[in-house]
Design a protein around this motif. Structure first.
Motif, PDB file in Angstrom:
ATOM      1  N   GLY A 152       0.809  -1.211   0.000  1.00 17.79           N
ATOM      2  CA  GLY A 152       0.000   0.000   0.000  1.00 17.79           C
ATOM      3  C   GLY A 152       0.843   1.263   0.000  1.00 17.79           C
ATOM      4  O   GLY A 152       0.509   2.257  -0.646  1.00 17.79           O
ATOM      5  N   ALA A 153       1.979   1.217   0.736  1.00 18.33           N
ATOM      6  CA  ALA A 153       2.867   2.372   0.761  1.00 18.33           C
ATOM      7  C   ALA A 153       3.426   2.663  -0.628  1.00 18.33           C
ATOM      8  O   ALA A 153       3.567   3.822  -1.034  1.00 18.33           O
ATOM      9  CB  ALA A 153       4.010   2.125   1.750  1.00 18.33           C
ATOM     10  N   ALA A 154       3.738   1.599  -1.370  1.00 20.24           N
ATOM     11  CA  ALA A 154       4.246   1.783  -2.736  1.00 20.24           C
ATOM     12  C   ALA A 154       3.188   2.427  -3.620  1.00 20.24           C
ATOM     13  O   ALA A 154       3.492   3.298  -4.450  1.00 20.24           O
ATOM     14  CB  ALA A 154       4.673   0.442  -3.317  1.00 20.24           C
ATOM     15  N   ALA A 155       1.934   2.003  -3.452  1.00 21.19           N
ATOM     16  CA  ALA A 155       0.864   2.597  -4.246  1.00 21.19           C
ATOM     17  C   ALA A 155       0.691   4.069  -3.916  1.00 21.19           C
ATOM     18  O   ALA A 155       0.489   4.904  -4.801  1.00 21.19           O
ATOM     19  CB  ALA A 155      -0.446   1.840  -3.990  1.00 21.19           C
ATOM     20  N   SER A 156       0.781   4.397  -2.632  1.00 23.12           N
ATOM     21  CA  SER A 156       0.668   5.793  -2.217  1.00 23.12           C
ATOM     22  C   SER A 156       1.810   6.626  -2.778  1.00 23.12           C
ATOM     23  O   SER A 156       1.613   7.740  -3.262  1.00 23.12           O
ATOM     24  CB  SER A 156       0.663   5.887  -0.687  1.00 23.12           C
ATOM     25  OG  SER A 156      -0.380   5.122  -0.139  1.00 23.12           O
ATOM     26  N   ALA A 157       3.011   6.061  -2.714  1.00 25.67           N
ATOM     27  CA  ALA A 157       4.166   6.775  -3.254  1.00 25.67           C
ATOM     28  C   ALA A 157       4.021   6.975  -4.753  1.00 25.67           C
ATOM     29  O   ALA A 157       4.359   8.041  -5.293  1.00 25.67           O
ATOM     30  CB  ALA A 157       5.448   6.004  -2.940  1.00 25.67           C
ATOM     31  N   LEU A 316       1.769  16.137  -1.315  1.00 23.56           N
ATOM     32  CA  LEU A 316       2.646  15.095  -0.796  1.00 23.56           C
ATOM     33  C   LEU A 316       2.356  14.684   0.649  1.00 23.56           C
ATOM     34  O   LEU A 316       2.515  13.514   0.996  1.00 23.56           O
ATOM     35  CB  LEU A 316       4.111  15.528  -0.916  1.00 23.56           C
ATOM     36  CG  LEU A 316       4.823  15.214  -2.234  1.00 23.56           C
ATOM     37  CD1 LEU A 316       6.247  15.728  -2.197  1.00 23.56           C
ATOM     38  CD2 LEU A 316       4.810  13.714  -2.508  1.00 23.56           C
ATOM     39  N   PRO A 317       1.962  15.619   1.545  1.00 22.37           N
ATOM     40  CA  PRO A 317       1.716  15.187   2.931  1.00 22.37           C
ATOM     41  C   PRO A 317       0.734  14.033   3.054  1.00 22.37           C
ATOM     42  O   PRO A 317       0.886  13.181   3.934  1.00 22.37           O
ATOM     43  CB  PRO A 317       1.174  16.466   3.598  1.00 22.37           C
ATOM     44  CG  PRO A 317       1.807  17.575   2.843  1.00 22.37           C
ATOM     45  CD  PRO A 317       1.853  17.089   1.423  1.00 22.37           C
ATOM     46  N   ALA A 318      -0.278  13.991   2.188  1.00 27.74           N
ATOM     47  CA  ALA A 318      -1.242  12.884   2.244  1.00 27.74           C
ATOM     48  C   ALA A 318      -0.548  11.560   1.961  1.00 27.74           C
ATOM     49  O   ALA A 318      -0.782  10.557   2.649  1.00 27.74           O
ATOM     50  CB  ALA A 318      -2.373  13.125   1.247  1.00 27.74           C
ATOM     51  N   ALA A 319       0.311  11.541   0.950  1.00 24.40           N
ATOM     52  CA  ALA A 319       1.023  10.305   0.615  1.00 24.40           C
ATOM     53  C   ALA A 319       2.007   9.923   1.715  1.00 24.40           C
ATOM     54  O   ALA A 319       2.137   8.747   2.070  1.00 24.40           O
ATOM     55  CB  ALA A 319       1.752  10.472  -0.711  1.00 24.40           C
ATOM     56  N   ILE A 320       2.697  10.915   2.274  1.00 23.79           N
ATOM     57  CA  ILE A 320       3.653  10.635   3.358  1.00 23.79           C
ATOM     58  C   ILE A 320       2.928  10.032   4.557  1.00 23.79           C
ATOM     59  O   ILE A 320       3.374   9.048   5.158  1.00 23.79           O
ATOM     60  CB  ILE A 320       4.394  11.926   3.753  1.00 23.79           C
ATOM     61  CG1 ILE A 320       5.311  12.384   2.602  1.00 23.79           C
ATOM     62  CG2 ILE A 320       5.207  11.715   5.034  1.00 23.79           C
ATOM     63  CD1 ILE A 320       5.914  13.758   2.813  1.00 23.79           C
ATOM     64  N   VAL A 377      -2.729   9.757   7.038  1.00 27.56           N
ATOM     65  CA  VAL A 377      -2.532   8.824   8.151  1.00 27.56           C
ATOM     66  C   VAL A 377      -3.799   7.999   8.374  1.00 27.56           C
ATOM     67  O   VAL A 377      -3.742   6.768   8.529  1.00 27.56           O
ATOM     68  CB  VAL A 377      -2.149   9.585   9.435  1.00 27.56           C
ATOM     69  CG1 VAL A 377      -2.204   8.662  10.656  1.00 27.56           C
ATOM     70  CG2 VAL A 377      -0.754  10.188   9.298  1.00 27.56           C
ATOM     71  N   GLY A 378      -4.945   8.661   8.394  1.00 27.30           N
ATOM     72  CA  GLY A 378      -6.198   7.939   8.593  1.00 27.30           C
ATOM     73  C   GLY A 378      -6.455   6.927   7.496  1.00 27.30           C
ATOM     74  O   GLY A 378      -6.865   5.780   7.758  1.00 27.30           O
ATOM     75  N   ALA A 379      -6.203   7.321   6.241  1.00 26.67           N
ATOM     76  CA  ALA A 379      -6.402   6.407   5.119  1.00 26.67           C
ATOM     77  C   ALA A 379      -5.414   5.252   5.168  1.00 26.67           C
ATOM     78  O   ALA A 379      -5.770   4.101   4.895  1.00 26.67           O
ATOM     79  CB  ALA A 379      -6.266   7.165   3.800  1.00 26.67           C
ATOM     80  N   GLU A 563      -4.305   0.867  -2.696  1.00 30.53           N
ATOM     81  CA  GLU A 563      -3.653   2.127  -2.557  1.00 30.53           C
ATOM     82  C   GLU A 563      -4.192   2.845  -1.379  1.00 30.53           C
ATOM     83  O   GLU A 563      -5.082   3.637  -1.496  1.00 30.53           O
ATOM     84  CB  GLU A 563      -3.861   3.068  -3.742  1.00 30.53           C
ATOM     85  CG  GLU A 563      -3.652   2.404  -5.015  1.00 30.53           C
ATOM     86  CD  GLU A 563      -4.685   2.755  -5.972  1.00 30.53           C
ATOM     87  OE1 GLU A 563      -4.951   3.919  -6.204  1.00 30.53           O
ATOM     88  OE2 GLU A 563      -5.232   1.852  -6.519  1.00 30.53           O
ATOM     89  N   PRO A 564      -3.684   2.638  -0.245  1.00 32.33           N
ATOM     90  CA  PRO A 564      -4.149   3.407   0.870  1.00 32.33           C
ATOM     91  C   PRO A 564      -4.201   4.846   0.526  1.00 32.33           C
ATOM     92  O   PRO A 564      -5.129   5.512   0.872  1.00 32.33           O
ATOM     93  CB  PRO A 564      -3.120   3.119   1.927  1.00 32.33           C
ATOM     94  CG  PRO A 564      -2.556   1.825   1.564  1.00 32.33           C
ATOM     95  CD  PRO A 564      -2.718   1.670   0.104  1.00 32.33           C
ATOM     96  N   ALA A 565      -3.207   5.373  -0.142  1.00 29.19           N
ATOM     97  CA  ALA A 565      -3.312   6.775  -0.460  1.00 29.19           C
ATOM     98  C   ALA A 565      -3.356   7.062  -1.903  1.00 29.19           C
ATOM     99  O   ALA A 565      -3.654   8.139  -2.310  1.00 29.19           O
ATOM    100  CB  ALA A 565      -2.185   7.527   0.148  1.00 29.19           C
ATOM    101  N   ALA A 566      -3.107   6.035  -2.709  1.00 25.06           N
ATOM    102  CA  ALA A 566      -3.293   6.309  -4.125  1.00 25.06           C
ATOM    103  C   ALA A 566      -4.750   6.553  -4.334  1.00 25.06           C
ATOM    104  O   ALA A 566      -5.170   7.076  -5.333  1.00 25.06           O
ATOM    105  CB  ALA A 566      -2.848   5.133  -4.922  1.00 25.06           C
ATOM    106  N   ARG A 567      -5.551   6.144  -3.412  1.00 21.87           N
ATOM    107  CA  ARG A 567      -6.975   6.385  -3.520  1.00 21.87           C
ATOM    108  C   ARG A 567      -7.329   7.748  -2.969  1.00 21.87           C
ATOM    109  O   ARG A 567      -8.494   8.104  -2.931  1.00 21.87           O
ATOM    110  CB  ARG A 567      -7.726   5.351  -2.704  1.00 21.87           C
ATOM    111  CG  ARG A 567      -7.331   3.953  -3.092  1.00 21.87           C
ATOM    112  CD  ARG A 567      -8.264   3.401  -4.082  1.00 21.87           C
ATOM    113  NE  ARG A 567      -8.013   2.035  -4.333  1.00 21.87           N
ATOM    114  CZ  ARG A 567      -8.221   1.483  -5.494  1.00 21.87           C
ATOM    115  NH1 ARG A 567      -8.645   2.155  -6.502  1.00 21.87           N
ATOM    116  NH2 ARG A 567      -8.002   0.223  -5.673  1.00 21.87           N
TER     117      ARG A 567
END
Length: 568
Positions: A152-157, A316-320, A377-379, A563-567
């Motif tokens: 998931g971290a990779a998807a967010s990145a 970027l903060p959302a992805a971080i 963080v929440g996502a 994608e936790p954050a790719a979404r």
């Protein structure tokens, strides 16, 4: 001198040799999909100038990929369970690379639309396959949680890097370069994946029912098309008819699955409260977030005047936050509880959206960046844990189909969110007052979109341009505030629902036999999947079968985090 030998935890299952290297191959596929999903929007102005598509063709260039992928996710996940997830992943990756080349050198809008549709077919093979392979590569639940967090971290990145890479390429090359970046990634994925990825599939899958595939494809495309069209045009007989056909096809799909001895999708999965709760939480979370996701870039660029690169960096903060939270989500869920982490993550997103109700054109980056960090963080917490729940809750032979259900929930949640919240923003925006003296045709163009207002203002005298643009920006921000407020309510309500639906749900600690995540199974069992000969003996370790020879799946379930954050 050798280091101390650490004995395995009681009940821990042995993983395949080289599984972490194999995970790096799966991450390449995830990065590719995440980056590819973000770069096309940046390239749209350039390909519009080159190919000169009509407005309708431009919409199809953007939408046909999501239509096809939504329609085929479940079918492709089930196909991977039948023919082998490694085979499906590598075949899809090869096709994705070749079709990216076709899209990059498209010479007409029709050619690009066709290439994008075929990319959707190939893309539908990737995400379910990666999650299903993780399910089989990591039988130890704690290792699997870490692997899902990394995935998931990779998807967010990838989602964060996509706009930055796309912006760089478009500054130096032509629009087709955003598709060509897929080729080296796919080449590495296929060449390395052939060596490192073990094969896994359902040993007794039954036939791939083509009628079910057709029902699923027609149903999902019809519903998603209807939702998107109504969001764009508010009314339309064709969209309503497509939606009705889609609903009827989905009902036929469900009915057929209940009658087939070996269905594409075992509908009994939805009887499992953890599975249903995780999937529903994912769908509603994406729905609630979609207003912010869809309109944030426009706010940063067209209201606050940032460049595309600056806008990408501002997000970027959302992805971080998502990357950091995703990596520790599994450990946190075991220390506290699944429902505490998921509900807490959703509540954090909801409260962050509530803060954005006070958004204005002059909101500074410290406030906006802080809000996006909390959203990430929440996502990261919620999406990663629900993915772990879904993956852990299904028997391994159904991992592909269950992963696809999670991915489909994301697609449907995004479509519904853009339709509902997008229509709110658009409705409020189009009501802004046009300054006196602005020509009627210019005013009409300005009311279509904020981008149209900016373009229209460029052809007006400075005083009129400033008045028109200020009025349009104020109206857009007012609509965005309403969408964030509604999204906050949806997220907070989802947090409460998740608290009850995930009651008693835990992440596994022992061997793979515990399929419902709440109590250990009556006995171990040999791996139900067939895996590569080099890995299966090592992985299964000769575990004994349960008393009735069946896996205790209690309806079976797995939650995919696409994608936790790719979404977001």
């Amino acid at each position: 001198m050798t280091g101390p030998h650490r004995a395995p935890r009681p009940g821990a299952a042995a993983g395949a040799p080289g599984r972490w290297l194999a995970l790096s191959v799966l991450i390449l596929a995830v990065l590719l999909v995440a980056v590819d999903a973000t770069v096309l929007g940046l390239a749209t102005p350039y390909l519009s100038e080159d190919l000169e598509p009509t407005g309708n063709q431009l919409l199809w260039i953007g939408d046909v990929y999501s239509f096809v992928i939504a329609g085929l996710l479940v079918s492709m996940g089930s196909l991977g369970d039948r023919i082998g997830r490694k085979k499906l992943l590598l075949t899809g990756a090869t096709a994705f690379g070749g079709l990216s080349l076709l899209a990059a050198y498209a010479t007409s809008p029709e050619m690009l639309i066709a290439a994008r549709a075929l990319l959707g077919v190939a893309g539908a093979t990737l995400m379910p396959s990666t999650l299903a392979l993780i399910r089989n590569l990591f039988p130890d639940p704690r290792e699997r949680s870490v692997a899902i967090g990394i995935w998931g971290a990779a998807a967010s990145a990838g989602a964060a890097v996509g706009p930055i890479v796309g912006g760089f390429l478009l500054e130096h090359f032509w629009w087709g370069s955003v598709f060509l970046i897929n080729l080296p990634v796919m080449a590495v994925l296929v060449l390395v994946g052939v060596k490192l990825l073990p094969e896994s599939k359902n040993p007794d899958p039954g036939p791939w029912d083509l009628l079910s595939v057709g029902f699923s494809l027609v149903g999902m495309i019809g519903v998603v098309y209807c939702v998107k069209e109504l969001a764009t045009h508010a009314t339309g007989a064709a969209a309503i008819v497509a939606g009705l056909i889609g609903v009827l096809a989905l009902l036929a799909f469900v009915r057929r699955q209940l009658t087939l001895p070996k269905p594409l999708l075992d509908m009994r999965l939805f009887k499992h409260r953890g599975f249903s709760g995780a999937v529903l939480a994912d769908l509603l979370t994406i729905l609630g977030l979609s207003g912010l996701v869809f309109f944030l870039s426009q706010f940063l660029q067209l209201v606050q005047g940032r460049t595309p690169l600056e806008a990408g960096l501002a997000e970027l903060p959302a992805a971080i936050g998502a990357v950091a939270a995703g990596l520790v989500a599994g450990a946190a869920a075991r220390r506290y509880s699944v429902r505490a982490i998921v509900s807490g993550g959703l509540a954090a997103i909801g409260l962050s959206l509530a803060v954005l109700v006070f958004l204005n054109a002059h909101t500074g980056f410290p406030v906006l960046g802080g809000v996006l960090l909390v959203v990430g963080v929440g996502a990261g917490f919620s999406f990663t844990v629900t993915a772990d729940v879904i993956l852990s809750s299904v028997p391994k032979e159904q991992a592909g189909a269950a992963s696809a259900v999670s991915e489909t929930a994301y697609e449907l949640g995004a479509a519904l969110g853009i339709a509902l919240l997008g229509s709110m923003v658009t409705g409020v925006y189009r009501g802004f007052e046009t300054p006196a003296g602005v020509p009627a045709d210019t005013a009409a163009a300005a009311h279509e979109s904020l981008g149209g207002a900016a373009e229209s203002a460029a052809h007006l005298p400075p005083d009129l341009a400033a008045g028109l643009l200020a009025s349009a920006q104020d109206s857009f921000v007012a609509g965005l505030r309403i969408a964030c407020g509604v999204g906050a309510v949806v997220l907070l309500a989802t947090a409460v629902g998740a608290w009850f639906l995930l009651r008693g749900q835990t992440l596994q600690d022992g061997a793979d036999g515990d399929m419902d995540g709440r109590r250990p199974s009556d006995g171990g069992r040999a791996d139900a999947d067939t895996v590569g000969a080099a890995d299966s003996d090592h992985r299964d370790g000769g575990q004994a079968a349960g008393a009735d020879g069946s896996r205790r799946d209690h309806g079976g379930v797995r939650t995919g985090v696409t994608e936790p954050a790719a979404r977001i």
